[in-house]
Design a protein around this motif. Structure first.
Motif, PDB file in Angstrom:
ATOM      1  N   ARG A 104      27.849  36.543  57.171  1.00  0.00           N
ATOM      2  CA  ARG A 104      29.315  36.479  57.233  1.00  0.00           C
ATOM      3  C   ARG A 104      29.851  36.204  55.834  1.00  0.00           C
ATOM      4  O   ARG A 104      29.458  35.210  55.202  1.00  0.00           O
ATOM      5  N   ILE A 105      30.751  37.059  55.373  1.00  0.00           N
ATOM      6  CA  ILE A 105      31.272  36.956  54.012  1.00  0.00           C
ATOM      7  C   ILE A 105      32.780  37.160  54.029  1.00  0.00           C
ATOM      8  O   ILE A 105      33.341  37.764  54.949  1.00  0.00           O
ATOM      9  N   SER A 106      33.428  36.636  52.998  1.00  0.00           N
ATOM     10  CA  SER A 106      34.860  36.838  52.768  1.00  0.00           C
ATOM     11  C   SER A 106      35.033  37.520  51.417  1.00  0.00           C
ATOM     12  O   SER A 106      34.451  37.094  50.412  1.00  0.00           O
ATOM     13  N   LEU A 107      35.835  38.590  51.397  1.00  0.00           N
ATOM     14  CA  LEU A 107      35.991  39.398  50.203  1.00  0.00           C
ATOM     15  C   LEU A 107      37.468  39.606  49.880  1.00  0.00           C
ATOM     16  O   LEU A 107      38.300  39.684  50.789  1.00  0.00           O
ATOM     17  N   THR A 108      37.758  39.679  48.601  1.00  0.00           N
ATOM     18  CA  THR A 108      39.054  40.136  48.113  1.00  0.00           C
ATOM     19  C   THR A 108      38.818  41.437  47.377  1.00  0.00           C
ATOM     20  O   THR A 108      38.119  41.467  46.357  1.00  0.00           O
ATOM     21  N   LEU A 109      39.381  42.523  47.903  1.00  0.00           N
ATOM     22  CA  LEU A 109      39.088  43.865  47.415  1.00  0.00           C
ATOM     23  C   LEU A 109      40.340  44.501  46.827  1.00  0.00           C
ATOM     24  O   LEU A 109      41.454  44.259  47.297  1.00  0.00           O
ATOM     25  N   SER A 110      40.138  45.314  45.811  1.00  0.00           N
ATOM     26  CA  SER A 110      41.263  46.032  45.213  1.00  0.00           C
ATOM     27  C   SER A 110      41.699  47.164  46.134  1.00  0.00           C
ATOM     28  O   SER A 110      40.883  47.790  46.809  1.00  0.00           O
ATOM     29  N   CYS A 111      43.023  47.428  46.125  1.00  0.00           N
ATOM     30  CA  CYS A 111      43.595  48.480  46.972  1.00  0.00           C
ATOM     31  C   CYS A 111      44.719  49.151  46.193  1.00  0.00           C
ATOM     32  O   CYS A 111      45.880  48.732  46.278  1.00  0.00           O
ATOM     33  N   PRO A 112      44.406  50.181  45.402  1.00  0.00           N
ATOM     34  CA  PRO A 112      45.480  50.902  44.682  1.00  0.00           C
ATOM     35  C   PRO A 112      46.475  51.507  45.667  1.00  0.00           C
ATOM     36  O   PRO A 112      46.099  52.171  46.628  1.00  0.00           O
ATOM     37  N   MET A 113      47.771  51.263  45.427  1.00  0.00           N
ATOM     38  CA  MET A 113      48.818  51.673  46.357  1.00  0.00           C
ATOM     39  C   MET A 113      49.775  52.651  45.692  1.00  0.00           C
ATOM     40  O   MET A 113      50.047  52.562  44.495  1.00  0.00           O
ATOM     41  N   ASN A 114      50.290  53.557  46.495  1.00  0.00           N
ATOM     42  CA  ASN A 114      51.364  54.460  46.096  1.00  0.00           C
ATOM     43  C   ASN A 114      52.633  53.986  46.790  1.00  0.00           C
ATOM     44  O   ASN A 114      52.768  54.102  48.010  1.00  0.00           O
ATOM     45  N   LEU A 115      53.578  53.448  46.007  1.00  0.00           N
ATOM     46  CA  LEU A 115      54.766  52.798  46.564  1.00  0.00           C
ATOM     47  C   LEU A 115      56.012  53.673  46.468  1.00  0.00           C
ATOM     48  O   LEU A 115      57.126  53.142  46.495  1.00  0.00           O
ATOM     49  N   LYS A 116      55.855  54.987  46.397  1.00  0.00           N
ATOM     50  CA  LYS A 116      57.033  55.849  46.292  1.00  0.00           C
ATOM     51  C   LYS A 116      57.898  55.768  47.548  1.00  0.00           C
ATOM     52  O   LYS A 116      59.118  55.878  47.460  1.00  0.00           O
ATOM     53  N   LEU A 117      57.285  55.574  48.718  1.00  0.00           N
ATOM     54  CA  LEU A 117      58.040  55.509  49.971  1.00  0.00           C
ATOM     55  C   LEU A 117      58.277  54.075  50.429  1.00  0.00           C
ATOM     56  O   LEU A 117      58.718  53.866  51.565  1.00  0.00           O
ATOM     57  N   TYR A 118      57.977  53.095  49.607  1.00  0.00           N
ATOM     58  CA  TYR A 118      58.160  51.694  49.990  1.00  0.00           C
ATOM     59  C   TYR A 118      59.627  51.423  50.362  1.00  0.00           C
ATOM     60  O   TYR A 118      60.532  51.818  49.624  1.00  0.00           O
TER      61      TYR A 118
ATOM     62  N   ILE B 201      46.272  53.251  52.259  1.00  0.00           N
ATOM     63  CA  ILE B 201      44.854  53.376  52.595  1.00  0.00           C
ATOM     64  C   ILE B 201      44.078  52.445  51.682  1.00  0.00           C
ATOM     65  O   ILE B 201      44.059  52.631  50.455  1.00  0.00           O
ATOM     66  N   CYS B 202      43.456  51.439  52.268  1.00  0.00           N
ATOM     67  CA  CYS B 202      42.631  50.477  51.530  1.00  0.00           C
ATOM     68  C   CYS B 202      41.170  50.722  51.894  1.00  0.00           C
ATOM     69  O   CYS B 202      40.830  50.792  53.080  1.00  0.00           O
ATOM     70  N   SER B 203      40.336  50.833  50.887  1.00  0.00           N
ATOM     71  CA  SER B 203      38.932  51.194  51.103  1.00  0.00           C
ATOM     72  C   SER B 203      38.024  49.994  50.910  1.00  0.00           C
ATOM     73  O   SER B 203      38.346  49.052  50.172  1.00  0.00           O
ATOM     74  N   LEU B 204      36.887  50.055  51.582  1.00  0.00           N
ATOM     75  CA  LEU B 204      35.791  49.097  51.409  1.00  0.00           C
ATOM     76  C   LEU B 204      34.564  49.919  51.028  1.00  0.00           C
ATOM     77  O   LEU B 204      34.033  50.686  51.842  1.00  0.00           O
ATOM     78  N   ARG B 205      34.114  49.790  49.775  1.00  0.00           N
ATOM     79  CA  ARG B 205      33.035  50.622  49.244  1.00  0.00           C
ATOM     80  C   ARG B 205      31.779  49.786  49.039  1.00  0.00           C
ATOM     81  O   ARG B 205      31.838  48.694  48.464  1.00  0.00           O
ATOM     82  N   MET B 206      30.648  50.328  49.497  1.00  0.00           N
ATOM     83  CA  MET B 206      29.349  49.668  49.364  1.00  0.00           C
ATOM     84  C   MET B 206      28.370  50.660  48.760  1.00  0.00           C
ATOM     85  O   MET B 206      28.284  51.808  49.219  1.00  0.00           O
ATOM     86  N   ALA B 207      27.623  50.230  47.744  1.00  0.00           N
ATOM     87  CA  ALA B 207      26.710  51.139  47.042  1.00  0.00           C
ATOM     88  C   ALA B 207      25.473  50.382  46.596  1.00  0.00           C
ATOM     89  O   ALA B 207      25.448  49.141  46.559  1.00  0.00           O
TER      90      ALA B 207
END
Length: 452
Positions: A158-172, A178-184
């Motif tokens: 069990r883990i807690s993460l703070t992840l980056s989420c680049p946003m397009n705010l033109k329609l804000y 869309i926020c992604s969770l990437r594992m590699a």
């Protein structure tokens, strides 16, 4: 005698067998001790090397296959200004390591449990878009490793993460993000290690997930293998589609801005002479609207493009500023009307004085002159044909024009300042209503197009 002796021997042997069987059944096997023996057998010194990766499928030299699945426990915050989100999840990996096979004692040992991850080989997975992260150690470390008799290994944490989420705010604030969770894999290339999503529901989300200002509409799993100059690395990703809750912004931003714009129109109904009231109303609404705009921008990152909320606040601020400028125009027109009235009064007074002087002069001339002048009659006789022709021409040129509704209505207000106020009472609401139609139709259609 021989037959009796054989019977006694048979009975004695049967008694010994039954006694031995009952003794064996009364003795219970301690399978916890067997677990220790099995762990010492498969993980003892010189028997297992955690530095060596497992073999491929069917013991080949191919890459080790690791199946991954997630359980999203909660999503705490989604920050627009930092463009990040926080998530707490249970992360699971499962792979086959044939070196860890053991005897299950007829199904009595279902699996072995470890809490030390360094005892066995572990995939070098990392979260590529992670900003911060931590494990949970209360009351005990929330991690376990299960080793099954077939050599299958299950790792859960069990883990807690703070992840980056680049946003397009033109329609804000009418947008979706869309926020992604990437594992590699960090060090093992696809020749040695391959990550795969577990078949059948690889990502699970807790029921009744509540988010402030957002709704999780859906999530999609995909692969995102990356190639660098050191090789190709296996990668997995989850795309979380969030829809922003518009009701909050409707109550906190849009309705207050509309109310401020409507309040600024009250000055059109005040008397043009009420200068302090109209000035204070215009300045107060303008400052309030500016404060509202700065508060909105403070909760958003500085971006180079124009957002939907920028268009709204900018137009509302323009309307409030226009109402203040309208009073300046009314005040100028009012002073101009007063100046014109004063000039008309002075002109009339001069004309009266001039007419009085002419009358006095003519009376003086009449009294001093004794000559008589023959004057032609100014009125022609009714039967004169020239008189009838002139009357027809005058009737043709003096026909009344068609009445103009707007001019006739504006003629009720004699001064230009009053006319400006009356026109503003109609023009400002109509233009603002037209702006609302264009604004909502444009951005709502764009939102539907983006969704499709």
């Amino acid at each position: 005698m021989i037959i009796n002796a054989m019977r006694v021997h048979t009975l004695f042997a049967l008694f010994i067998h039954v006694t031995h069987f009952s003794f064996c059944t009364n003795v219970k096997i301690n399978f916890r001790e067997k677990e220790k023996e099995v762990l010492d057998q498969i993980l003892g010194p010189g028997r297992y090397d955690a530095r060596i990766r497992p073999s491929g499928v069917n013991g080949t030299d191919g890459p080790a296959i690791v199946q991954v699945n997630l359980f999203v426990r909660s999503i705490a915050t989604i920050s627009d200004i930092k463009m990040e989100y926080s998530v707490q999840l249970t992360f699971r990996e499962q792979w086959l390591d044939e070196r860890l096979k053991f005897n299950d004692f007829g199904g009595r040992l279902k699996y072995l449990t470890l809490t030390e991850a360094n005892r066995v080989w572990m995939p070098d997975l990392f979260f590529s878009n992670e900003k911060e992260g931590h494990f949970h150690n209360i009351i005990m470390p929330n991690v376990y490793i299960r080793i099954f008799p077939t050599g299958s290994v299950l790792y859960s944490i069990r883990i807690s993460l703070t992840l980056s989420c680049p946003m397009n705010l033109k329609l804000y604030p009418l947008d979706r993000q869309i926020c992604s969770l990437r594992m590699a894999s960090y060090g093992w290339t696809t020749d040695d290690l391959v990550f795969l999503w577990k078949q059948g529901d690889p990502v699970q989300v807790v029921k009744n997930l509540h988010l402030p200002r957002f709704t999780l509409e859906k999530f999609l799993t995909d692969y995102c293998n990356s190639k660098t100059n050191t090789g190709e690395y296996s990668c997995l990703k989850v795309d979380l589609l969030f829809k922003r809750e518009f009701s909050y912004y409707l109550i906190q931003i849009y309705i207050p801005c509309c109310m401020l714009v409507i309040v600024s129109w009250v000055s059109f109904w005040l008397d043009q002479g009420a200068v302090p009231a109209r000035v204070s109303l215009g300045v107060t609404t303008l400052l309030t609207m500016a404060t509202q705009t700065s508060g909105i921008n403070a909760s958003l990152p500085p971006v180079s493009y124009t957002k939907a909320i920028d268009v709204w606040t900018g137009v509302c601020l323009t309307f409030v500023f226009g109402a203040l400028l309208e009073f300046a125009l009314v005040n100028y027109a009012s002073r101009s009307d007063m100046h014109r009235e004063n000039m008309k009064k002075q002109r009339r007074q001069c004309e009266l004085e001039h007419a009085a002087s002419l009358d006095a002069t003519s009376d003086l001339i009449d009294t001093e002159s004794n000559a008589t002048f023959a004057m032609k009659p100014l009125v022609r006789h009714p039967g004169d044909p020239m008189s009838l022709e002139k009357i027809r021409q005058c009737e043709i040129h003096m026909q009344p024009k068609r009445p103009n509704c707007c001019r006739s209505w504006l003629s009720k207000f004699p001064t230009r300042s009053k006319r400006i106020d009356v026109i503003s009472r109609i023009t400002f609401p109509l233009v603002f209503a037209l702006f609302n139609v264009i604004y909502w139709s444009t951005y709502l259609f764009r939102e539907e197009a983006e969704e499709s």
